[in-house]
Design a protein around this motif. Sequence first.
Motif, PDB file in Angstrom:
ATOM      1  N   VAL A 611      -8.495  -5.695   2.952  1.00 29.44           N
ATOM      2  CA  VAL A 611      -8.602  -7.126   2.704  1.00 29.44           C
ATOM      3  C   VAL A 611      -7.724  -7.537   1.525  1.00 29.44           C
ATOM      4  O   VAL A 611      -7.111  -8.614   1.521  1.00 29.44           O
ATOM      5  N   SER A 612      -7.630  -6.675   0.527  1.00 31.41           N
ATOM      6  CA  SER A 612      -6.820  -6.995  -0.652  1.00 31.41           C
ATOM      7  C   SER A 612      -5.324  -6.843  -0.401  1.00 31.41           C
ATOM      8  O   SER A 612      -4.524  -7.191  -1.274  1.00 31.41           O
ATOM      9  N   GLY A 613      -4.928  -6.297   0.761  1.00 34.71           N
ATOM     10  CA  GLY A 613      -3.513  -6.158   1.095  1.00 34.71           C
ATOM     11  C   GLY A 613      -2.933  -4.800   0.812  1.00 34.71           C
ATOM     12  O   GLY A 613      -1.720  -4.607   0.975  1.00 34.71           O
ATOM     13  N   ALA A 614      -3.739  -3.845   0.395  1.00 31.70           N
ATOM     14  CA  ALA A 614      -3.232  -2.502   0.093  1.00 31.70           C
ATOM     15  C   ALA A 614      -3.029  -1.714   1.389  1.00 31.70           C
ATOM     16  O   ALA A 614      -3.578  -2.045   2.445  1.00 31.70           O
ATOM     17  N   TRP A 615      -2.209  -0.670   1.273  1.00 37.01           N
ATOM     18  CA  TRP A 615      -1.924   0.208   2.403  1.00 37.01           C
ATOM     19  C   TRP A 615      -2.461   1.601   2.104  1.00 37.01           C
ATOM     20  O   TRP A 615      -2.363   2.082   0.975  1.00 37.01           O
ATOM     21  N   THR A 616      -3.007   2.241   3.124  1.00 35.18           N
ATOM     22  CA  THR A 616      -3.675   3.535   2.950  1.00 35.18           C
ATOM     23  C   THR A 616      -2.786   4.653   3.480  1.00 35.18           C
ATOM     24  O   THR A 616      -2.368   4.609   4.644  1.00 35.18           O
ATOM     25  N   PRO A 617      -2.488   5.679   2.664  1.00 30.68           N
ATOM     26  CA  PRO A 617      -1.703   6.819   3.158  1.00 30.68           C
ATOM     27  C   PRO A 617      -2.421   7.534   4.296  1.00 30.68           C
ATOM     28  O   PRO A 617      -3.663   7.518   4.389  1.00 30.68           O
ATOM     29  N   LEU A 618      -1.637   8.180   5.147  1.00 36.58           N
ATOM     30  CA  LEU A 618      -2.209   8.860   6.314  1.00 36.58           C
ATOM     31  C   LEU A 618      -3.168   9.972   5.897  1.00 36.58           C
ATOM     32  O   LEU A 618      -4.184  10.208   6.570  1.00 36.58           O
TER      33      LEU A 618
END
Length: 666
Positions: A611-618
Amino acid sequence: MWREQLDVFWDGERRLLLGFFDADEPGAPKRARPDVTIVSAPDAGFSARAAFVDRLDATRWRAGPCLVDSPPGHSHVALLSSDGAELRLALEKNKNGAGDWRLALTLLPEIGGANMPAAQRIVSFPQRGDFERFAREKIALAGARLAWAYAQKRLLMRADGEAWVLHLWPARQVFPAARARLSIEPLPLSFDEYEDRREAPFAIMDQWLRESGAPRPILRLRLPDSLDESAHLLSRVCVVLVMQQRRRLRDWAREQKDAGEPVVDPLCFDDIRQAVGEPHEQPDAVWSNDSIVVANLLRLLTTPDETPFDGFALRRQAPGGSSAPGAGAMLDLDFFGAALGDDIGLVSGVAEAGDLSATPKDPGGAATIRLFRVEGDGVVARRIGEEDPLLDEILRRAADQDSAPTGAMVRAVAERAAGLQARREKLVQAQNAALTRADYLGRLDGSGVWEALEPALLASFTALIREASAAGRGLAARLGGYRAFRFDPSLVAALVRRPEWGEGMVGPFKAGIEAPLVYRFAQACGVQGLIAPHASVAEQARMFDFLMETPAPQNLRAARLQLDGGDGHDPLALAQALHDAAAVENAAAFFESEGDVESASRLRNYIESRVSGAWTPLAEAAPLARLVADAREARARAERGPAEEPPPPPPPKGLFAAVRGFFGGK
């Protein structure tokens, strides 16, 4: 084999044109094109800041020659094919160097083939010989079909046990003659460079001459082409001398008069001639009463050598001590009428950015003027803005000079330019016909200034649109069409191939040119965090291949997973498991009901991060996907309820059954 057949042209900045021109000619045997990965670096060892540039596969080669851009400052490029072969490019900024010449001719279709594409012909010339003469002969043989031609010097070398290296020098336009651009260089002030033979009409000037007088400011003008070829531009350029003391005196007198105060009436040369009794005296100075003097530059050229005008004279020089064809032209403007504090320079109401430039450092400002201030220690370029009232005053005076007839030479050059423009229009017309057949609504424009590789850009864009899907053509139009492609051909080609990534994009993209291609692609699509920062060249290439092979990126976008180029996880499988936020929330609620607070917290933190716009590493997404799968399976088991016990088998009968029963068996 492909290394010897491949032609590469470099525009002198960061753009490369790659193609198998000889092999693509009619009747030439067709060979498979190699899959080539292109990387670049600032150093020959590719050890610092190497970047992935592009991947050229069968789809790209099928559309014809390809254009790619390397990041600024990267003067070394490597082409790596899938079969292990390698070709390195060394981009040589130094214009000196021995090498063979390649001349590229763009030919209009034959008569009756208006809808046919233009033909590209490449001819070679050895490093020893008169290339200028060779080029003129080929241009003459091409006749009226020739629309454009550019040439480049190259040298293919290989050291023992090392990779092949192709040294490239900047390509230059040879037909039609490149648009003349004036370079203006102020020469150092000199008191003794020119002998002063003037005769003073009265004593005070005689004393001034005996003391060597004031230094004479000189501007050196350089043109890349001959004066005949540059005549059209020169006819629209004026020399300007701004006498600041006169301007200030004029303004002061106007203020005094408006205030009702006394004013002065300065002496003019008519007064001086009357005072000295020499009515025909022509002082070697500005005899006009105006504070600004302008004169058409071409008129200066067509008068006898060193004929003085009102405050300045012009001398022709041999550029570099050579008057050979193709050496350009060099002129010296001697502003003998300028004094300290005056401004000297050139002005043109039709000049575009770059047409007038000051060296060694251009001050910028309005493209129509370049002025220099005469100071005690030299002549210094000064910046004139578009809103400067001095610019308006100079342009009004220059307009009268521009509109005056300038002789048969200009008319002849203008007629020749019109014929060349007609060829350019035919070239563009053929490309527009191909775009119409491809159901593309955008159109190419043949006007404006073209760079050396412009016809190749037009042909490459047309081929890209012809091979694209309907969605790809629509995306190209929304991005700005050819203008966007001209800015970044590799990026636009990638977006048109995979328009699903550009869904929702409208208007020109804002991806910078400094980053490697895979980062520019992500930024243009609005998914900057999709690509892990500081990825190696190999990882960049793998991630780019993944993007080009992914036809449906919606799940990847929704799950906001960050690619790292590694082989440990399947991004699409993880995205399939995590893209549905409601499913992830249900999994968190399940673990919370089971008392597994840690798992529930991990899943909810992931949702908040999305929701905050962050991206999660695989690597972090993989255990989250397993938690969602475990929760789904546990809920499914709970919905089925406890498994029913199977009924016991019937007791056996007969002798063996009795014996088993006797011994307690069943």
